[in-house]
Motif scaffolding. Structure first.
Motif, short mmCIF file in Angstrom:
data_model
loop_
_atom_site.label_atom_id
_atom_site.label_comp_id
_atom_site.label_asym_id
_atom_site.label_seq_id
_atom_site.Cartn_x
_atom_site.Cartn_y
_atom_site.Cartn_z
N PRO A 1 -6.96 2.39 -0.63
CA PRO A 1 -6.88 3.45 0.38
C PRO A 1 -6.68 4.84 -0.22
O PRO A 1 -6.92 5.84 0.45
N TRP B 1 -5.70 -0.93 7.30
CA TRP B 1 -6.45 -1.02 6.03
C TRP B 1 -6.68 -2.48 5.63
O TRP B 1 -7.69 -2.81 5.02
N ALA C 1 -11.93 5.06 1.06
CA ALA C 1 -11.36 5.50 2.34
C ALA C 1 -12.43 6.06 3.27
O ALA C 1 -12.42 5.79 4.48
N TYR D 1 0.81 -1.22 0.00
CA TYR D 1 0.00 0.00 0.00
C TYR D 1 0.84 1.27 0.00
O TYR D 1 0.48 2.26 -0.63
N GLY E 1 -10.42 -1.92 5.22
CA GLY E 1 -10.66 -1.41 3.87
C GLY E 1 -12.02 -1.81 3.32
O GLY E 1 -12.52 -2.90 3.58
#
Length: 579
Positions: A211, A196, A217, A176, A200
């Protein structure tokens, strides 16, 4: 003109004092929704204790990454022009500060709508997402997003290497954040990768959980804030939810300030036209840096005109060069508690069993230990429900992260059994270290009833070749309470002593209209009631038996009578009222 508080603020007494003054002014002049006294009392609890109580990561959603400290102006978001203002006199900045980029604002509102449907008891306002989005990234750097909501470049916080920040070693192999050494907060809501990975969400329906997408998000942030059955309309739960996002009193104050400012009024502005805050909570720290946008390295500039003369050669030294002093090798940082973990051990977990739909009475307990068996505190343990199971932790999540205490023990939140029965595997792993996970097995048993009765006493009769006027309806209970979602079967049996299905007499019909005398897969409703389909009769007269059996062993036998209309065994129509 009311002053605009939006300058670089240092952490410490100055930040806290200005923040408190701003919140008080906002509450007095604008915001009826929050009592500052209640906020201060609720926020006075230690932030770390709040995190531990919620079972969240020690560093919250962001790993306690830096954030923007700019506060909203003290004037209303929609100020009226001053009557005495002359031509060219700038108006107060309230209207500008209340503007939110169109796509970002849409993402906040869509997340609120989804949470209102999936977790209505949370009462999540989109203005809270806007407040956090403002503090974390300045609304994706003033709305620098494409039509699908993805930021035009990745937004990354500083690497969490312990140099002025928390120390969180890489947990995602750089998937990420592009950093395989340390974690960095990612995207417009600044999630660290380890959070996340379970928090997520796909907010725009493209099949991805990104993200750096403001829709994904914002929805993830909403679910994160709504876990643990928090009701964000209650000040205490609101404070706890914000502190769980970033464990800082100053952070709580800043977010609450923007929340109340946005509640007073906002408006939509074009994407890319929003301003970016300037004050940072990490101002003055070693190694500090604002959330960055990765870019290609610039090409070194070349001089526009070459030099016209060549300097004369340098004469050789007349004395031998001195020997440089020996360099001090770089020191190796001491190992973190996570680095010392060799294995996980069970912390005394009892047998885990619960009926479908009920909470487990026992909790999972895991210990982090060194190779010598010594307990290790301050280590994050992640508990994950493995596989296709609808069993979750309290709050509706399939993943929970808890920090070990001084005895090296982490106790997972309460498990809530789903409707799928059988064995469920919950795996404990160490966040930030490759240690063999520890699997726990929990058993979800079916819902049961211990009694079943008819809901009325109407005689069930029919003429040969006809249809019964009344349908069979029963109610199942367990320990006197309605037994909802309990499985049952209904069989037209041969006799009281023979439970095999009869070959003649009354019958049900399948989807194609064919006679069937056994029904399976029946389930009681929320009141424990089960209403069977219509019953029909063939040409055989007599008294027949319908046996209903529920999960748990409760049974009921119902008599059915098939007789000609002029038969003495057949009651008059008035004696058989319709259901």
């Amino acid at each position: 003109m009311a002053p605009h508080i939006g300058r670089r603020l240092r952490k410490g007494a100055a930040t806290t004092a200005v923040a408190a003054a701003a919140v008080a002014a906002l509450s007095a002049s604008q915001a009826p929704g929050v009592a500052v006294g209640e906020q201060n009392r609720a926020g006075a609890a230690d932030a770390h204790s709040a995190s531990e109580a919620t079972g969240s990561d020690q560093g919250g959603a962001t790993g306690n990454s830096p954030y923007y400290t700019d506060l909203p102006p003290l004037n209303s978001p929609n100020p009226a022009p001053s009557a005495s203002a002359g031509a060219g006199t700038p108006l107060a900045q309230g209207a500008a500060e209340a503007g939110i980029p169109a796509t970002v604002l849409d993402a906040y509102k869509k997340a609120e709508a989804e949470l209102a449907a999936s977790k209505p008891g949370c009462n999540l306002p989109w203005q809270l997402l806007a407040a956090i989005g403002k503090v974390e990234s300045g609304h994706a750097r003033g709305g620098q997003v494409d039509a699908n909501g993805r930021t035009t470049s990745a937004i990354l916080g500083p690497q969490l290497d312990g140099n002025g920040f928390a120390l969180i070693k890489d947990t995602d192999n750089g998937e990420y954040d592009g950093n395989s050494s340390y974690d960095q907060a990612v995207g417009p809501m600044q999630f660290i990768p380890s959070t996340w990975a379970w928090a997520g969400r796909d907010g725009n329906g493209d099949g991805l959980k990104d993200p750096n997408n403001v829709y994904d998000a914002a929805l993830a942030a909403g679910h994160y804030l709504c876990r643990n059955d928090w009701d964000l309309s209650a000040q205490g739960d609101l404070d706890r939810a914000i502190l769980s996002y970033n464990n800082s009193r100053e952070y709580l104050t800043t977010v609450l300030s923007w929340l109340e400012y946005y509640r007073k009024g906002t408006h939509e502005i074009p994407d890319g036209t929003g301003g970016v805050p300037s004050g940072r909570s990490d101002d003055g720290r070693t190694g500090s840096t604002a959330p960055s946008i990765p870019s290609l390295p610039s090409t070194p500039s070349r001089p526009s005109t070459p030099p016209t003369t060549t300097p004369p050669p340098t004469a050789p030294p007349t004395t031998p060069p001195t020997t440089p002093p020996p360099t001090t090798p770089p020191t190796t940082p001491p190992p973190t508690p996570t680095d010392t973990v060799d294995h996980l051990a069970d912390g005394g977990t009892a047998k885990l069993t619960a009926r479908a739909g009920e909470a487990f009475t026992k909790k999972i307990s895991t210990k982090a230990e060194t190779k010598a068996g010594k307990a290790v505190g301050k280590v994050r343990i992640r508990f994950t429900v493995v596989g296709d199971s609808d069993t979750v932790f309290t709050g509706g999540e399939s993943v929970a992260t808890v920090t070990t205490d001084a005895s090296g023990t982490a106790v997972a939140p309460t498990l809530q059994a789903g409707e799928k029965t059988g064995e469920v595997v919950i795996r404990a792993t160490v966040v930030g270290r490759s240690v063999t996970g520890l699997d726990y097995r929990a058993t979800v048993t079916e819902r049961v009833a211990d009694a079943v009765v008819r809901t009325d006493d109407t005689a069930l009769t029919c003429v040969p070749g006809g249809e019964f006027a009344d349908r069979v309806e029963v109610r199942a209970t367990y320990k006197g309470a309605a037994a909802e979602k309990v499985g049952a079967t209904a069989t037209l049996v041969t006799s009281a002593d023979d439970a095999t299905a009869n070959t003649e007499g009354p019958f049900f019909k399948d989807a194609e209209g064919n006679p069937v005398r056994t029904l399976t897969g029946l389930v009681t409703d929320a009141k424990g009631v089960l209403r069977l389909p219509e019953l029909y009769a063939d040409d055989t007269e007599g008294t027949f038996l319908l046996k209903i059996t529920t999960a748990g062993g409760a049974t009921l036998t119902v008599e059915l009578t098939v007789a000609a209309a002029d038969s003495p065994a057949s009651p008059s129509p008035s004696a058989s009222p319709s259901a």
